[in-house]
Design an enzyme around this catalytic site. Sequence first.
Site, short mmCIF file in Angstrom:
data_model
loop_
_atom_site.label_atom_id
_atom_site.label_comp_id
_atom_site.label_asym_id
_atom_site.label_seq_id
_atom_site.Cartn_x
_atom_site.Cartn_y
_atom_site.Cartn_z
N ARG A 233 0.93 -0.93 -0.01
CA ARG A 233 -0.17 -0.01 0.10
C ARG A 233 0.98 1.13 0.12
NH1 ARG A 233 -3.53 -2.81 -1.31
NH2 ARG A 233 -5.59 -3.15 -0.44
N GLU A 262 -5.21 7.48 -4.17
CA GLU A 262 -5.54 6.67 -5.35
C GLU A 262 -6.90 7.37 -5.91
OE1 GLU A 262 -2.89 2.92 -5.14
OE2 GLU A 262 -4.80 2.91 -4.19
N HIS A 280 -1.99 0.55 -9.58
CA HIS A 280 -2.66 -0.25 -8.67
C HIS A 280 -3.51 -1.61 -9.42
CE1 HIS A 280 -4.29 -0.76 -4.36
NE2 HIS A 280 -4.07 -1.91 -4.66
#
Length: 321
Positions: A233, A262, A280
């Site tokens: 993360r 994000e 991601h």
Amino acid sequence: MRIYFCRQGLTYVCRILQQELPEDDILDCPPDAVPEAAQQADVLIPTVSPIGSAALRSPRLKLVQQYGAGLDSVDIPAATAAGVYVANVPTAGTGNAESVAELALFFMLGLARKYRQTQESIQNRVLGSPMGQALKGKTVAIIGYGGIGRALAQRLADFEMHILAVSRRGPTPDKPDNGIPLTHVAQDGFHAVLRAADFVITAPPLNDETRGLMGQAEFACMKPEAFVINVARGPVLDYAALLTALREGRIAGAGLDVFWSEPFDPNDEIFQYNVLATPHIGGATDVSLQGIAKRVAENVNRLRRGEMPLNCVNAEVKPKG
């Protein structure tokens, strides 16, 4: 049952979950509409969207089920107080760990072979340049030796690399290293491992212990020719410390699949340096998403039967009647 993904645009994921749960309603909503959608939902799937107390107070909501492992966006104490189960799908056994490990390997190869510079060479019609590095004989440090770390170590063993692994407790009899030639140490060996590594791969879960795990002191331990790669993360890496390390040449570059917010600003200063980035997508493969769909569907069906979901992180919850 009515199941909401708390993010839009996941058409493929919605479709494969619908195939596993043909009698249920699979819907989606934007992150800012989650509290309203929760009033009509039996199950919320957060993806990366925050699930706070406003959504968890829904009288209908029974389960927050992550489509993957990370639960850092879910207010678990509030869910427990509201009588809502919270569950995830561990990375191992679904194809997710393997998919994320493959992406970490992609970053290692891309950084070692100077992928960004190769594109300049193509544009300038230059052959045989730049000269890259081979992975053979290099040292890789895997920080966080869970499902992803183990899957990565299995793949790197064939590259004839020296593999170092760091986990909170170090090696334990219940989780053997399956014959992989590596050195596995506990957290107190963290800095020594960083000093030895040519590649540092961060793959722990995000929690209070791992937030900012790679900070100024840690980047100072790294070799100036070493690379850091984050497939965990974003906040596992301290943003300011990473930016300073890149700006001042304290490390050679970074591979980032995850960010501090994000979607991340594509004009951020960090991209001025030797950074390879992906949006991601570590677990976004056919094998991974289908494997996770089966586990999510299993938990929805357990909920339907009045059973506790598998991998429930708040087993002490008193579920709603």
